[in-house]
Scaffold this motif. Structure first.
Motif: not given
Length: 136
Positions: A113-125
């Motif tokens: 399985t592949e998962i993305s790990f990121f900053n939620s605010q950056d994603y929303e922007d």
């Protein structure tokens, strides 16, 4: 008959790929491969901790140590359809793993399985303006 890779290993010893995203705009990401993850006991919070620890402890991850990583999102299961966006799938916000206590196997995780790990605010922007920049 060939065995598919998603069931070739038991759920108690899976290999996961965590796509650590530093920048959506510049498509900066690096894959962290985790071996022997027990999907039947590992929670979302524990997976975040494992990834954070690897970023801090492994060489070559220094550029990612200053990124606030707070959100996991399913990218794809083995043999599943992949998105056309090279950095993250912008659809399926229901694939965001909001429950830190959830067990990975209960969320449908399998070997590879592949998962993305990121900053939620950056994603929303990025969702509001999904353009990328390239500096040559």
């Amino acid at each position: 008959m060939d065995v598919l890779t998603n069931v070739a290993r038991p759920k108690t010893s899976a290999t996961l790929t965590v796509r650590i995203i530093k920048s959506f705009k510049f498509r900066t990401e690096r894959s962290l491969v985790l071996h022997n993850v027990d999907l039947t006991t590992t929670t979302v919070a524990q997976l975040k901790d494992i990834a954070h620890k690897a970023i801090l402890d492994k060489s070559g991850w220094k550029p990612y140590r200053n990124v606030l990583l707070d959100t996991l999102k399913l990218y794809t299961n083995a043999h599943g359809a992949k998105t056309s966006n090279l950095i993250i799938n912008l659809d399926h916000d229901d694939w965001i793993l909001n429950n830190n206590d959830a067990i990975l196997a209960d969320l449908g995780f399998e070997n590879e399985t592949e998962i993305s790990f990121f900053n939620s605010q950056d994603y929303e922007d990025f969702k509001l303006n999904p353009e990328t920049s390239w500096d040559y």
